[in-house]
Design an enzyme around this catalytic site. Sequence first.
Site, short mmCIF file in Angstrom:
data_model
loop_
_atom_site.label_atom_id
_atom_site.label_comp_id
_atom_site.label_asym_id
_atom_site.label_seq_id
_atom_site.Cartn_x
_atom_site.Cartn_y
_atom_site.Cartn_z
N PHE A 39 0.81 -1.05 0.14
CA PHE A 39 0.17 -0.12 0.08
C PHE A 39 0.83 1.17 0.07
CE2 PHE A 39 -2.94 -3.00 1.82
CZ PHE A 39 -4.18 -2.60 1.24
N ASP A 40 0.61 2.22 -0.94
CA ASP A 40 0.95 3.68 -0.84
C ASP A 40 0.25 4.16 0.62
OD1 ASP A 40 2.12 6.14 -1.40
OD2 ASP A 40 0.24 6.73 -2.44
N LEU A 41 0.82 5.17 1.04
CA LEU A 41 0.54 5.90 2.30
C LEU A 41 -0.37 7.07 2.03
CD1 LEU A 41 0.01 6.14 5.29
CD2 LEU A 41 2.42 7.17 5.30
N VAL B 204 -1.17 -1.13 -4.49
CA VAL B 204 -2.21 -0.09 -4.40
C VAL B 204 -1.68 1.24 -4.11
CG1 VAL B 204 -4.32 0.23 -3.34
CG2 VAL B 204 -3.51 -2.17 -3.15
#
Length: 216
Positions: A7-9, A164
């Site tokens: 995951f991106d933040l 993502v």
Amino acid sequence: MKDVIFFDLDGTLTDSQDGILHSMHYALNVYGLDRSDEELKTHIGPPLIESFRAFGFPPEKLAEATAMYRAYFAAHGMFENRVYDGIETLLMRLKSSGKRLAVATSKPEKYAVQILEHFHLAQYFERICGCRMDESRSDKAEVIEYAMMSCALEPSDCARIVMVGDRYADIIGAHKNNIAAVAVLYGYGSRKEFEAHGADYIVESVPRLQELLDTL
């Protein structure tokens, strides 16, 4: 089956727009510069040095401008932030179903850890991976490669992984590592941007993201 999810933040797990914009304005004002919020919003996501370079800073001023940004961000901007509705439930469900989760962000790893711990989300991730404080390893492809190494994953495992994120850099970085990319429209990117960079999947909302990840 995709059993490893990166995951991106910013723009994917949390809506960090206010803190980032305030930090950018602070840094620009130090140099007597001004940009509209609308212009600054287009720079949320990619590495910070890329943004300051786009604002016209010469190479010798990039590190200094980044330091100004971080002075505000560390003191105030980091927590001018909120978790997107449904994200914690999503993470809980994915982890309980046996998925391996990690964060791959161009934000400094130190800050990413602090933010996720603040919002009680760190517990869901095997690793939280970001750039170094000197902005090295900020290219998303490098961050994803680092996340793979940190999770003891080999290039042969790429078919198991999905990235993502909400900006073009997430798509480019994933594809450079032969990983599928899911682009989310609830963040800071646009469908046009995602289609132009060949996102493998595009979802409009957190519930839609859950549905997709359940099927991959």
